[in-house]
Write a protein that holds these residues in place. Structure first.
Motif, PDB file in Angstrom:
ATOM      1  N   SER A  11     -25.206  48.805  36.783  1.00 16.97           N
ATOM      2  CA  SER A  11     -24.853  50.195  37.037  1.00 16.97           C
ATOM      3  C   SER A  11     -23.359  50.321  37.302  1.00 16.97           C
ATOM      4  N   LEU A  12     -22.839  51.493  36.987  1.00 15.10           N
ATOM      5  CA  LEU A  12     -21.450  51.845  37.250  1.00 15.10           C
ATOM      6  C   LEU A  12     -21.435  53.172  37.996  1.00 15.10           C
ATOM      7  N   LEU A  13     -20.300  53.480  38.612  1.00 16.15           N
ATOM      8  CA  LEU A  13     -20.142  54.744  39.342  1.00 16.15           C
ATOM      9  C   LEU A  13     -21.235  54.914  40.390  1.00 16.15           C
ATOM     10  N   ASN A  14     -21.485  53.812  41.115  1.00 11.20           N
ATOM     11  CA  ASN A  14     -22.451  53.849  42.217  1.00 11.20           C
ATOM     12  C   ASN A  14     -23.831  54.325  41.759  1.00 11.20           C
ATOM     13  N   GLY A  15     -24.221  53.874  40.558  1.00  7.55           N
ATOM     14  CA  GLY A  15     -25.546  54.179  40.045  1.00  7.55           C
ATOM     15  C   GLY A  15     -25.627  55.408  39.170  1.00  7.55           C
ATOM     16  N   LYS A  16     -24.528  56.122  39.013  1.00  7.51           N
ATOM     17  CA  LYS A  16     -24.551  57.309  38.138  1.00  7.51           C
ATOM     18  C   LYS A  16     -24.723  56.925  36.674  1.00  7.51           C
ATOM     19  N   VAL A  17     -24.296  55.707  36.318  1.00  9.97           N
ATOM     20  CA  VAL A  17     -24.422  55.209  34.953  1.00  9.97           C
ATOM     21  C   VAL A  17     -25.249  53.933  34.976  1.00  9.97           C
ATOM     22  N   ARG A  18     -26.279  53.896  34.139  1.00 12.40           N
ATOM     23  CA  ARG A  18     -27.078  52.680  33.951  1.00 12.40           C
ATOM     24  C   ARG A  18     -26.630  52.028  32.645  1.00 12.40           C
ATOM     25  N   LEU A  19     -26.547  50.704  32.663  1.00 10.57           N
ATOM     26  CA  LEU A  19     -25.906  50.013  31.538  1.00 10.57           C
ATOM     27  C   LEU A  19     -26.652  48.736  31.190  1.00 10.57           C
ATOM     28  N   LEU A  20     -27.265  48.738  30.009  1.00 10.71           N
ATOM     29  CA  LEU A  20     -27.796  47.498  29.444  1.00 10.71           C
ATOM     30  C   LEU A  20     -26.648  46.767  28.761  1.00 10.71           C
ATOM     31  N   ALA A  28     -18.957  44.637  30.685  1.00 13.04           N
ATOM     32  CA  ALA A  28     -18.072  45.661  31.219  1.00 13.04           C
ATOM     33  C   ALA A  28     -17.857  45.449  32.714  1.00 13.04           C
ATOM     34  N   ALA A  29     -16.609  45.624  33.141  1.00  6.10           N
ATOM     35  CA  ALA A  29     -16.275  45.560  34.557  1.00  6.10           C
ATOM     36  C   ALA A  29     -15.645  46.901  34.948  1.00  6.10           C
ATOM     37  N   ILE A  30     -14.461  46.880  35.567  1.00  4.57           N
ATOM     38  CA  ILE A  30     -13.889  48.148  36.027  1.00  4.57           C
ATOM     39  C   ILE A  30     -12.972  48.797  34.994  1.00  4.57           C
ATOM     40  N   ASP A  31     -12.536  48.039  33.978  1.00  4.38           N
ATOM     41  CA  ASP A  31     -11.592  48.616  33.017  1.00  4.38           C
ATOM     42  C   ASP A  31     -12.120  49.879  32.340  1.00  4.38           C
ATOM     43  N   PRO A  32     -13.357  49.883  31.821  1.00  5.70           N
ATOM     44  CA  PRO A  32     -13.825  51.125  31.171  1.00  5.70           C
ATOM     45  C   PRO A  32     -13.985  52.283  32.141  1.00  5.70           C
ATOM     46  N   VAL A  33     -14.272  51.990  33.412  1.00  2.00           N
ATOM     47  CA  VAL A  33     -14.386  53.054  34.404  1.00  2.00           C
ATOM     48  C   VAL A  33     -13.027  53.711  34.620  1.00  2.00           C
ATOM     49  N   LEU A  34     -11.982  52.874  34.758  1.00  2.00           N
ATOM     50  CA  LEU A  34     -10.635  53.395  34.956  1.00  2.00           C
ATOM     51  C   LEU A  34     -10.149  54.139  33.726  1.00  2.00           C
ATOM     52  N   LEU A  35     -10.468  53.608  32.545  1.00  2.00           N
ATOM     53  CA  LEU A  35     -10.071  54.264  31.305  1.00  2.00           C
ATOM     54  C   LEU A  35     -10.665  55.660  31.215  1.00  2.00           C
ATOM     55  N   ALA A  56     -19.826  51.748  27.836  1.00  2.00           N
ATOM     56  CA  ALA A  56     -19.522  51.914  29.264  1.00  2.00           C
ATOM     57  C   ALA A  56     -18.521  53.034  29.520  1.00  2.00           C
ATOM     58  N   ALA A  57     -17.395  53.042  28.801  1.00  2.00           N
ATOM     59  CA  ALA A  57     -16.376  54.067  29.033  1.00  2.00           C
ATOM     60  C   ALA A  57     -16.903  55.451  28.674  1.00  2.00           C
ATOM     61  N   ALA A  58     -17.600  55.554  27.555  1.00  2.00           N
ATOM     62  CA  ALA A  58     -18.142  56.843  27.129  1.00  2.00           C
ATOM     63  C   ALA A  58     -19.127  57.393  28.151  1.00  2.00           C
ATOM     64  N   LEU A  59     -19.987  56.543  28.684  1.00  2.00           N
ATOM     65  CA  LEU A  59     -20.978  56.989  29.654  1.00  2.00           C
ATOM     66  C   LEU A  59     -20.328  57.399  30.969  1.00  2.00           C
ATOM     67  N   CYS A  60     -19.288  56.668  31.367  1.00  3.52           N
ATOM     68  CA  CYS A  60     -18.557  57.054  32.580  1.00  3.52           C
ATOM     69  C   CYS A  60     -17.857  58.397  32.385  1.00  3.52           C
ATOM     70  N   LEU A  61     -17.307  58.615  31.200  1.00  2.00           N
ATOM     71  CA  LEU A  61     -16.674  59.897  30.924  1.00  2.00           C
ATOM     72  C   LEU A  61     -17.694  61.028  30.987  1.00  2.00           C
ATOM     73  N   LEU A  62     -18.855  60.826  30.393  1.00  2.00           N
ATOM     74  CA  LEU A  62     -19.881  61.872  30.388  1.00  2.00           C
ATOM     75  C   LEU A  62     -20.444  62.124  31.788  1.00  2.00           C
ATOM     76  N   ALA A  63     -20.405  61.114  32.654  1.00  2.00           N
ATOM     77  CA  ALA A  63     -20.827  61.329  34.035  1.00  2.00           C
ATOM     78  C   ALA A  63     -19.858  62.255  34.759  1.00  2.00           C
ATOM     79  N   MET A 117      -9.924  57.318  23.321  1.00  2.98           N
ATOM     80  CA  MET A 117      -9.749  56.344  24.396  1.00  2.98           C
ATOM     81  C   MET A 117     -10.167  54.977  23.865  1.00  2.98           C
ATOM     82  N   THR A 118      -9.480  53.943  24.345  1.00  5.11           N
ATOM     83  CA  THR A 118      -9.750  52.620  23.790  1.00  5.11           C
ATOM     84  C   THR A 118      -9.310  51.525  24.739  1.00  5.11           C
TER      85      THR A 118
END
Length: 255
Positions: A11-20, A28-35, A56-63, A117-118
């Motif tokens: 999970s990322l964003l404290n569980g807001k994003v679930r990631l297989l 994925a670590a923190i880079d896509p979250v920061l991006l 990961a980055a796309a899902l964090c953006l949509l969150a 974004m990349t």
């Protein structure tokens, strides 16, 4: 279909994003979250995650920005499949489309994005020992395109006055700036990311707009960790609370 025993669910964003993602391979670590946090995307805008991996980055953006439309382009079929599964897992399959293809020759129909974004491969071809895992090696080391070619492809996919945003190793900032030269971009913004206040920056976020001529800006950055190793309040708000890292002046991009 990828065997479930070869995957982990994180999970990322404290569980807001679930990631297989693969148990072995690029993870994925923190880079896509920061991006994703660095994009000032507005409702209705179109975003491309170039080299999206498992999404990961796309899902964090949509969150953070649920009213944008995101496409992902990924060359590895297994990662593209996982990105599709992750879109379903996070109930965003209606606004996150994944395309299988190479940045060097994107599928027909992609282009005209408000944002690209990349997180390009970090290492030059032949610059060190390649990872034993092929998928991880492809994510970390330049293969078909070098960094300059990757940036050229990204800018080409933008609409006029669209914004490119990338995260990369700080030591390659010079290569990034050289790669952007002559691409018809301006308003280049550099934001350093320091692991601690007393350490050199390890990452940079770099942004540029297509078809504008504003000068380069070096902005205050983000310190990630305090003296005890814990995330700083600013970093914690971004990494766990879906806060925005938007020192890029994106709010002024009204055209």
């Amino acid at each position: 279909m990828i065997a479930s025993e070869t995957l982990t669910e994180d999970s990322l964003l404290n569980g807001k994003v679930r990631l297989l993602q693969p148990r072995d391979g690029y993870r994925a670590a923190i880079d896509p979250v920061l991006l994703a946090a660095a994009l000032g995307a507005r409702p209705g805008e179109r975003v491309l995650d170039l080299g999206c991996g498992v999404g990961a980055a796309a899902l964090c953006l949509l969150a953070r920005c649920p009213d944008v439309e995101v496409d992902g382009l990924e060359v590895q079929e297994t990662l593209a499949e996982l990105a599709r599964r992750n879109a379903v897992l996070n109930a965003v399959e209606g606004c996150f489309g994944i395309h299988l293809g190479d940045a060097a020759k994107p599928p027909a129909g992609l282009g005209g994005y408000h944002h690209v974004m990349t997180n390009p491969p970090f290492f030059e071809r032949g610059s060190g020992t390649s990872a034993a895992n092929e998928s991880r090696a492809m994510a970390h080391e330049e293969k078909g395109l070098d960094l300059a070619g990757w940036l050229k492809a990204a800018v080409k996919l933008l609409r006029p006055k669209g914004r490119l945003t990338l995260i990369h190793r700080a030591e390659r900032l010079g290569d990034i700036l050289v790669g952007l030269r002559g691409r018809g971009v301006g308003d280049v913004v550099v934001v350093p990311l320091w692991p601690r206040a007393d350490r050199a920056a390890g990452r940079v976020i770099v942004s540029a707009r297509k078809g504008v001529r504003s000068p380069l800006r070096l902005l205050p950055g983000l310190v990630l960790h305090g003296e005890g190793g814990e995330f700083t309040p600013q970093a914690n708000a971004i990494l766990r609370g879906a806060g925005a890292l938007d020192p890029l002046g994106c709010a002024e991009d009204k055209s």
